[in-house]
Design a protein around this motif. Structure first.
Motif: not given
Ligand SMILES: Cc1cc2nc3c(=O)[nH]c(=O)nc-3n(C[C@H](O)[C@H](O)[C@H](O)COP(=O)(O)OP(=O)(O)OC[C@H]3O[C@@H](n4cnc5c(N)ncnc54)[C@H](O)[C@@H]3O)c2cc1C
Length: 472
Positions: A305-310, A364-366, A397-398
């Motif tokens: 899982t990736t998190l994209h933060l601006w 994945l379940h969060d 993105l999961k």
């Protein structure tokens, strides 16, 4: 018999395995048709324009200096110009009482291998003397290479070599879970040992960290261009639904729109579950199906899982770091990594960070809100400026089927690229490559399949050992 413009080899799948095979074979003048169901190439190493974010995003992929086949393919296509190379790895411990994180930097000095990183290792504040001596004893096991068989789990190895809890949390875990993308009991010591042997002990060059600075589909478009320049026919948006062997010995693919193509040889450069889906379209008694299908049940997937933060401002000066004692294992500073690439005219001021969670089974379940809240809270423990910064936008993105797990004992089921026989070949990171689920493994598989198809050799040699490792 084939007609003058009929392809000699049909390749299904334009991920790195399919692209590598197409480049190798078309360079020799073999007529190739490459069929890909998506509108872009690169497979799992892809990027796309996120409509709501109005940004092109990808899950950051990294490579190492020991990925000789991937690097060679990038050099052939010119994509290598967009790789940013780093000699040093940052490991951050969370700050205490709202203070900044404590950083340990591991990287080479002038000492000969295998000791090239030993000075930085000795200085690393994230490990105590007891942790370091256990780690050093453990690494001694991999000095002459890694196990030839894959029966032992890395969990068993950690126990057998009496690794301390802190050494596991601050050293083995960030590296192995990051590289093999699963828990220790689902990773074999063979592949964990390979990571340390190739990247930590054998040479300083093998351990260099490479980060593609372009969005991945742009990055790998150069490889597809090279295949096309060499004569490969590219058929994007072509999803193959059925394969069959005709009575004249040719292989035929049928796409979802009914289009049929034929060739004497067929290469399925697909993930294992997609190969399985196509194999069951063959006659039940078909020998190619019988030889291959039973192997598939031994493979399992692991998610990333990736998190994209601006953010509206800079929250860190680092370009990348492993974050210890968190669920977020790695942070990539995309603003800095991409700073030499042309930026979109409307790009935001401030900073774009990508957080990467390997083996993200729980995540994945969060919900999106849960993931965002916990990650921001964790991030602020390393970079206190996060608390003052405004998050302008964010995306998640999961990837549930990011990689296959190198579970102990899997090697005996990883098929050789020509296992099916009669003109049907397999490629993909999961086939027998000697590598875990990586871009290097995928490129090797494509090149190995091309070798089996053409009888020529395409696989690039491994890096030689340097310093004392030459003698071992
Ligand atoms: C989030 C994430 C992070 C990762 N990080 C890293 C990393 O840092 N470093 C690293 O080395 N590796 C990483 N990997 C793993 C790496 O992406 C894969 O090992 C590699 O890309 C696999 O390539 P492949 O060609 O074997 O398969 P794929 O990339 O899966 O390619 C298969 C292709 O076949 C196509 N296809 C499927 N079915 C059909 C069909 N029926 N008809 C036509 N086409 C079809 C697919 O669309 C795809 O393009 C990561 C993967 C993910 C998902």
């Amino acid at each position: 018999m084939t007609s003058a413009n009929q392809p000699e080899v049909l390749i299904v799948g334009a991920g790195l395995a399919g692209l590598a095979a197409a480049v190798a074979l078309s360079k020799q003048g073999t007529r190739i048709a490459l069929l890909e169901r998506k509108p872009y190439v690169g497979g799992r190493a892809y990027s796309y324009a996120h409509p709501a974010l109005e940004e092109v995003i990808d899950s950051q992929h990294v490579l190492l200096g020991c990925c000789t086949n991937l690097i060679d393919l990038c050099q052939l296509s010119g994509a290598d110009k967009h790789i940013r190379w780093y000699d040093h790895y940052n490991f951050l411990e969370p700050g205490t009482a709202g203070g900044p994180a404590r950083r340990s930097v591991i990287g080479p000095s002038g000492l000969p291998s295998p000791g090239h990183s030993s000075l930085s290792f000795l200085r690393a504040s994230m490990l105590s003397l007891a942790d370091k001596s256990r780690i050093a004893l453990g690494l001694l096991e991999f000095m002459r290479g890694y196990p030839a068989t894959d029966d032992e789990s890395f969990a068993a190895w950690l126990k057998r070599t009496k690794q301390t809890q802190n050494a596991i949390l601050h050293f083995w875990e960030p590296i192995i879970v990051g590289a093999l993308n699963d828990t220790f009991d689902r990773c074999s010591t063979r592949y964990a040992g390979q990571v340390f042997y190739e990247s930590f002990l054998k040479s300083a060059q093998g351990g260099r960290l490479g980060i593609p600075a372009q969005p991945l589909s742009e990055f790998y478009a150069a490889v597809a261009d090279l295949a096309e320049q060499q004569g490969t026919e590219m058929h994007l948006r072509t999803s193959v639904d059925r394969i069959e062997r005709l009575s004249n010995g040719l292989w035929q693919t049928t796409a979802s729109d009914g289009t049929r193509m034929q060739a004497p040889k067929l290469l399925l450069a697909l993930p294992f579950e997609q190969v399985q889906r196509l194999l069951v379209t063959l006659d039940e008694s078909s020998p190619q199906r019988e030889r291959t299908l039973p192997l598939m049940q031994h493979f399992i997937h692991a998610p990333i899982t990736t998190l994209h933060l601006w953010f509206d401002r800079e929250v860190t000066e680092l370009e990348h770091a492993a974050l210890l004692e968190t669920r977020i294992q790695w942070v990539f500073n995309k603003t800095l990594i991409r700073r030499f690439e042309p930026a979109p005219a409307d790009s935001l001021p401030g900073q774009y960070l990508e957080l990467c969670i390997s083996a993200s089974f729980a995540e994945l379940h969060d919900t999106r809100e849960q993931l965002l809240a916990s990650s921001l809270e964790e991030l602020a423990r390393f970079f206190p400026a996060v608390k003052q910064a405004t998050l302008l936008k964010s995306g998640i993105l999961k990837e549930a089927r990011a990689t296959f797990s190198v579970v102990p004992g899997l090697d005996r089921y990883r098929p050789a690229q020509d296992v099916a026989g009669d003109g049907l070949y397999l490629a993909g990171d999961w086939t027998q490559t000697g590598w875990p689920s990586t871009m290097e493994g995928a490129v090797r598989s494509g090149r190995l399949a091309a070798e089996k198809i053409s009888g020529r050799s395409f696989v690039t040699a491994d890096l030689p050992g340097s310093g004392l490792m030459r003698l071992l």
